[in-house]
Design an enzyme around this catalytic site. Structure first.
Site, PDB file in Angstrom:
ATOM      1  N   ALA A 238       0.847  -1.189   0.000  1.00 36.15           N
ATOM      2  CA  ALA A 238       0.000   0.000   0.000  1.00 36.15           C
ATOM      3  C   ALA A 238       0.879   1.235   0.000  1.00 36.15           C
ATOM      4  O   ALA A 238       1.952   1.263   0.602  1.00 36.15           O
ATOM      5  CB  ALA A 238      -0.916   0.007   1.219  1.00 36.15           C
ATOM      6  N   LYS A 239       0.387   2.217  -0.710  1.00 35.03           N
ATOM      7  CA  LYS A 239       1.100   3.475  -0.812  1.00 35.03           C
ATOM      8  C   LYS A 239       1.400   4.050   0.578  1.00 35.03           C
ATOM      9  O   LYS A 239       2.485   4.539   0.843  1.00 35.03           O
ATOM     10  CB  LYS A 239       0.231   4.442  -1.618  1.00 35.03           C
ATOM     11  CG  LYS A 239       0.789   5.829  -1.751  1.00 35.03           C
ATOM     12  CD  LYS A 239       1.515   6.020  -3.062  1.00 35.03           C
ATOM     13  CE  LYS A 239       2.089   7.427  -3.146  1.00 35.03           C
ATOM     14  NZ  LYS A 239       3.297   7.472  -3.944  1.00 35.03           N
ATOM     15  N   ARG A 240       0.415   3.927   1.467  1.00 37.35           N
ATOM     16  CA  ARG A 240       0.600   4.533   2.785  1.00 37.35           C
ATOM     17  C   ARG A 240       1.689   3.839   3.592  1.00 37.35           C
ATOM     18  O   ARG A 240       2.178   4.356   4.569  1.00 37.35           O
ATOM     19  CB  ARG A 240      -0.726   4.594   3.557  1.00 37.35           C
ATOM     20  CG  ARG A 240      -1.295   3.257   3.930  1.00 37.35           C
ATOM     21  CD  ARG A 240      -2.583   3.363   4.721  1.00 37.35           C
ATOM     22  NE  ARG A 240      -3.117   2.056   5.006  1.00 37.35           N
ATOM     23  CZ  ARG A 240      -3.774   1.303   4.139  1.00 37.35           C
ATOM     24  NH1 ARG A 240      -3.998   1.755   2.934  1.00 37.35           N
ATOM     25  NH2 ARG A 240      -4.206   0.094   4.462  1.00 37.35           N
TER      26      ARG A 240
END
Ligand code: GLU
Ligand code: ZN
Length: 277
Positions: A238-240
């Site tokens: 995930a990007k986060r």
């Protein structure tokens, strides 16, 4: 029927490695079958949709060395969604719901396959034209009419669809003429999709799509829910959590075709499947 599968990203954020995996898988299966690989932009997320991202997505796919056939974006198909929703409403399968998320949370709802199960507060209410409402599926009513439904996943095999595990999900959102469930189901049928390729995180949504197909008399495709790519700590990418987007990689000068080759070679583990997602 021509083998047809698709990649259907939402332009609410950039694509990452997991999307690349999904697109490659769908593309390669279509190529192996001499079939079609479709790109469909799912852009009905209201303010969360960023239209400029669709162009980025096309650049990303090109960078990976893929060819595709693009079908109309969801935002151009709103009339179709409205028509189907109207039909379901007339036939008594949908009911209006004006509850806010906070009101639903306050009732401490049970957790189902799609998050909180709606406790049914508005069930049986009639549409008040002056008030904005979401439309929910009366899933018990629907199942009483469709009977038991089955569907087939290429990896997991034959499944019995029980959409009651999700409860009375939203089919038409307050602010949009459809939810993801209705739009994607109608589009897959309209686009002639014979195999729905997507991540295992959507496995639990498929029973809802299956009941909508039964109610609307749509053809039933097969599904291929693939495992989700994991990062080094075994978590879903995930990007986060710091995994760079495809656009980041592309702009930094990385070779997209080489990345595609690494994905095809299984260099990134796809560990989370429907069994444990
Ligand atoms: N638009 C959805 C997403 O980006 C995927 C829908 C699907 O493949 O059915 O998560
Ligand atoms: Zn309600």
């Amino acid at each position: 029927m021509t083998f047809t599968t698709r990649f259907a990203p939402s332009p609410t954020g950039p694509l990452h490695l997991g999307h690349a995996y999904s697109a490659l898988l769908a593309h390669d299966m279509a190529q192996a079958a001499g079939g079609r690989f479709l790109l469909r932009i799912e852009d009905i997320d209201g303010p969360r949709s960023r239209p400029e991202l669709a162009d980025e997505f096309r650049r990303d796919l090109e960078w990976l060395g893929l060819e595709w056939e693009e079908v109309p974006a969801q935002s151009t198909r709103l009339a179709t969604y409205e028509e189907a929703a109207h039909d379901l409403l007339e036939r008594g399968y949908l009911y209006p719901c004006t509850c806010t998320r906070a009101e639903i949370e306050a009732l401490e709802p049970r957790l189902g396959s799609q998050g909180a199960i709606y406790p049914g507060t508005c069930k049986g209410r009639l549409l008040d034209p002056g008030k904005s409402a979401a439309l929910r599926l009366d899933v018990d009513r629907a199942m009483a009419d469709t009977g038991e439904l089955v569907w087939e996943d290429a990896l997991a095999g034959c499944q019995t669809a029980d959409p009651r595990e999700a409860g009375d999900v939203v089919i038409v959102r307050k602010e949009a003429p459809a939810s993801y469930h209705l739009a994607a189901t109608l589009d897959d049928a309209a686009d002639g999709v014979t195999l729905v390729t997507r991540g295992a995180d959507l496995f639990a949504a498929t029973p809802i799509h299956r009941v909508l197909q039964a109610l609307l008399g749509l053809p039933v495709p097969r599904w291929h829910h693939h495992g989700l790519l994991l990062d080094d700590s075994g978590q879903k990418l995930a990007k986060r959590r710091g995994s760079p987007s495809l656009a980041d990689r592309r702009e930094s000068g990385e070779d997209g075709r080489a990345l595609a080759a690494r994905l095809r070679a299984g260099e990134f583990p796809a560990g989370i499947t429907l069994a444990n997602s």
